[in-house]
Write an enzyme that holds these catalytic residues in place. Structure first.
Site, PDB file in Angstrom:
ATOM      1  N   MET A  73       8.127   2.663   5.073  1.00  0.00           N
ATOM      2  CA  MET A  73       9.220   1.705   5.231  1.00  0.00           C
ATOM      3  C   MET A  73      10.431   2.081   4.381  1.00  0.00           C
ATOM      4  SD  MET A  73       8.497  -0.320   7.619  1.00  0.00           S
ATOM      5  CE  MET A  73       7.261   0.655   8.473  1.00  0.00           C
ATOM      6  N   VAL A 100       1.081   4.341   1.498  1.00  0.00           N
ATOM      7  CA  VAL A 100       1.623   4.987   2.694  1.00  0.00           C
ATOM      8  C   VAL A 100       2.599   4.048   3.404  1.00  0.00           C
ATOM      9  CG1 VAL A 100       1.057   6.064   4.912  1.00  0.00           C
ATOM     10  CG2 VAL A 100      -0.405   6.471   2.930  1.00  0.00           C
ATOM     11  N   CYS A 101       2.271   2.772   3.480  1.00  0.00           N
ATOM     12  CA  CYS A 101       3.160   1.803   4.142  1.00  0.00           C
ATOM     13  C   CYS A 101       4.480   1.680   3.389  1.00  0.00           C
ATOM     14  CB  CYS A 101       2.481   0.441   4.275  1.00  0.00           C
ATOM     15  SG  CYS A 101       1.022   0.472   5.345  1.00  0.00           S
ATOM     16  N   THR A 102       4.421   1.663   2.066  1.00  0.00           N
ATOM     17  CA  THR A 102       5.639   1.583   1.263  1.00  0.00           C
ATOM     18  C   THR A 102       6.496   2.827   1.483  1.00  0.00           C
ATOM     19  OG1 THR A 102       4.537   0.194  -0.385  1.00  0.00           O
ATOM     20  CG2 THR A 102       6.552   1.330  -1.086  1.00  0.00           C
ATOM     21  N   THR A 105       0.862  -1.180   0.000  1.00  0.00           N
ATOM     22  CA  THR A 105       0.000   0.000   0.000  1.00  0.00           C
ATOM     23  C   THR A 105       0.898   1.230   0.000  1.00  0.00           C
ATOM     24  OG1 THR A 105      -0.176  -0.022   2.416  1.00  0.00           O
ATOM     25  CG2 THR A 105      -1.912  -1.172   1.173  1.00  0.00           C
TER      26      THR A 105
END
Length: 156
Positions: free
Chosen positions: A53, A48-50, A46
């Site tokens: 991280m 925002v998660c990418t 997704t």
């Protein structure tokens, strides 16, 4: 509400996938040795998660200089996490909480994200070498990122 600062961090052992295969990572292995930044994120693959991280990967040296390991937890399988990490050059240690036991222990379950099911909320904890939570934050929505300046300040 996430677990409060000043409380003992619940210990856990979760799976990660690396070049050698599946491996166990136990939080308390850092106790007495290093601080731990524990990040919860909803789902691999997704936007925002990418972004989160990848940004954290770029700053891993900053955390190492603050004597801290960074662990990131999601409800994805370790195999999905590994493929996502390879695709995006993510170097953060990713831990699979497929059964949501750690997510629930830290009280950061996000119910029915986008109608697909329960995931981890986006949250951050700083756990001292003594195993006590020094900083705790759950973001207002999964689209919001944790306050990384406050995380680094808690480590300093």
């Amino acid at each position: 509400m996430p677990l409060a600062t000043g409380t003992s961090a619940p210990d856990f052992t979760l799976k990660t996938k690396n070049a050698e295969g599946l491996a166990d990572v136990t939080l308390s292995a850092n106790f007495g040795k290093k601080n731990t930044v524990l990040l919860f994120f909803p789902l691999a693959y997704t936007g925002v998660c990418t972004a989160e991280m990848c940004d954290v990967t770029g700053g891993l040296g900053d955390y190492a200089a603050l004597d801290a390991d960074v662990l990131a937890v999601s409800v994805d399988s370790p195999f999905a996490q590994e493929a996502w990490a390879k695709q995006n050059n993510i170097k953060v240690t990713l831990l699979s909480d497929l059964n949501k036991t750690v997510t629930k222990a830290y009280d950061v379950l996000f119910p029915n994200l986008a109608g697909v099911g329960d995931t981890s909320a986006r949250a951050a904890f700083v756990i001292g070498k003594d195993g006590v939570i020094k900083y705790a934050e759950q973001t207002p929505t999964p689209k919001d990122l944790p306050n990384f300046a406050a995380i680094k300040a808690a480590l300093a």
